[in-house]
Write a protein that holds these residues in place. Structure first.
Motif, PDB file in Angstrom:
ATOM      1  N   LYS A  42       0.864  -1.183   0.000  1.00 54.96           N
ATOM      2  CA  LYS A  42       0.000   0.000   0.000  1.00 54.96           C
ATOM      3  C   LYS A  42       0.896   1.227   0.000  1.00 54.96           C
ATOM      4  O   LYS A  42       1.990   1.203   0.569  1.00 54.96           O
ATOM      5  CB  LYS A  42      -0.894   0.033   1.237  1.00 54.96           C
ATOM      6  N   ALA A  43       0.382   2.307  -0.607  1.00 54.96           N
ATOM      7  CA  ALA A  43       1.101   3.582  -0.609  1.00 54.96           C
ATOM      8  C   ALA A  43       0.098   4.711  -0.472  1.00 54.96           C
ATOM      9  O   ALA A  43      -1.078   4.556  -0.811  1.00 54.96           O
ATOM     10  CB  ALA A  43       1.889   3.745  -1.905  1.00 54.96           C
ATOM     11  N   GLY A 167       7.210  -8.614  -6.379  1.00 56.38           N
ATOM     12  CA  GLY A 167       7.044  -7.184  -6.243  1.00 56.38           C
ATOM     13  C   GLY A 167       5.706  -6.676  -6.727  1.00 56.38           C
ATOM     14  O   GLY A 167       5.032  -7.313  -7.532  1.00 56.38           O
ATOM     15  N   LYS A 168       5.340  -5.531  -6.209  1.00 56.39           N
ATOM     16  CA  LYS A 168       4.120  -4.828  -6.607  1.00 56.39           C
ATOM     17  C   LYS A 168       4.486  -3.372  -6.894  1.00 56.39           C
ATOM     18  O   LYS A 168       5.345  -2.785  -6.226  1.00 56.39           O
ATOM     19  CB  LYS A 168       3.068  -4.845  -5.486  1.00 56.39           C
ATOM     20  N   THR A 169       3.803  -2.797  -7.871  1.00 52.46           N
ATOM     21  CA  THR A 169       4.007  -1.400  -8.215  1.00 52.46           C
ATOM     22  C   THR A 169       2.891  -0.575  -7.618  1.00 52.46           C
ATOM     23  O   THR A 169       1.716  -0.950  -7.722  1.00 52.46           O
ATOM     24  CB  THR A 169       4.056  -1.224  -9.743  1.00 52.46           C
ATOM     25  N   VAL A 170       3.267   0.532  -6.968  1.00 55.43           N
ATOM     26  CA  VAL A 170       2.290   1.440  -6.385  1.00 55.43           C
ATOM     27  C   VAL A 170       2.623   2.860  -6.854  1.00 55.43           C
ATOM     28  O   VAL A 170       3.762   3.184  -7.154  1.00 55.43           O
ATOM     29  CB  VAL A 170       2.287   1.369  -4.840  1.00 55.43           C
ATOM     30  N   LYS A 171       1.571   3.691  -6.940  1.00 57.10           N
ATOM     31  CA  LYS A 171       1.742   5.059  -7.439  1.00 57.10           C
ATOM     32  C   LYS A 171       1.149   6.062  -6.458  1.00 57.10           C
ATOM     33  O   LYS A 171       0.115   5.804  -5.841  1.00 57.10           O
ATOM     34  CB  LYS A 171       1.067   5.207  -8.798  1.00 57.10           C
ATOM     35  N   THR A 172       1.835   7.200  -6.368  1.00 58.17           N
ATOM     36  CA  THR A 172       1.379   8.314  -5.537  1.00 58.17           C
ATOM     37  C   THR A 172       1.394   9.572  -6.384  1.00 58.17           C
ATOM     38  O   THR A 172       2.399   9.872  -7.018  1.00 58.17           O
ATOM     39  CB  THR A 172       2.306   8.495  -4.311  1.00 58.17           C
ATOM     40  N   LYS A 173       0.281  10.295  -6.396  1.00 63.11           N
ATOM     41  CA  LYS A 173       0.185  11.520  -7.163  1.00 63.11           C
ATOM     42  C   LYS A 173       0.648  12.689  -6.296  1.00 63.11           C
ATOM     43  O   LYS A 173       0.214  12.850  -5.165  1.00 63.11           O
ATOM     44  CB  LYS A 173      -1.250  11.761  -7.623  1.00 63.11           C
TER      45      LYS A 173
END
Length: 176
Positions: A42-43, A167-173
């Motif tokens: 989570k991010a 791995g997992k990719t997470v994004k933050t704006k």
């Protein structure tokens, strides 16, 4: 287990996280991983430039064996100030290292089949950060045989000891 940290070539591990997870199968053959991990990451959805992004990694060892050579971390976004990364975990004597954008931690704990570990990272964004900040985080595990825990990374690679990335990719704006 101190020399096991030599196994961590952080750039190599960052690349290993990009490998898709290997699914667990009902039967184990020589090429199957010793420990398959289920990883949840989570991010923060948004963060201000100069603010903080919180990452949470929960890794569960799905087996078939105990995991004794594994690392948590990954590749952080370009907009992160790498001198300002903090982490928390309940595992004592956790050791972390940074190379480029890759940040990995050796958690000196044998993770039994079915057991989980949670690790939280808090990264401060640079004031110049813009757009969407992308991170790839998770677990890298090695199929280290009994008695091989003091070997160097080079020797493990020479012997062809397999590693597996989950791995997992997470994004933050970044918002203003």
């Amino acid at each position: 287990m101190r020399n096991l940290t030599k196994v961590v070539s952080l750039a190599l591990l960052a690349g290993a996280l990009l490998v898709p997870a290997v699914p667990a199968s009902a039967t184990t053959v020589a090429d199957d991983p010793f420990s398959v991990f289920d990883v949840k990451v989570k991010a923060s959805k948004t963060a201000k430039a100069g603010g903080k992004i919180k990452y949470s990694i929960v890794a569960t060892n799905k087996g078939p064996y105990d995991a004794d050579a594994w690392f948590v971390g990954g590749e952080f976004p370009k907009g992160v100030d790498f001198k300002r990364i903090m982490y928390t975990t309940s595992v004592k004597k956790t050791a972390c290292g940074l190379e480029g954008r890759a940040f990995f931690c050796l958690l000196p704990k044998v993770l039994k089949k079915g057991d989980s570990i949670e690790m939280t990272f808090e990264a401060k964004l640079k004031k110049t950060a813009t757009g969407t900040q992308t991170a790839t985080l998770g677990v890298v595990s090695y199929d280290v045989q009994t008695g091989m825990d003091n070997m160097s990374k080079e020797e493990l690679e020479r012997l062809g000891i397999p590693s597996h990335g989950y791995g997992k990719t997470v994004k933050t704006k970044v918002v203003r």
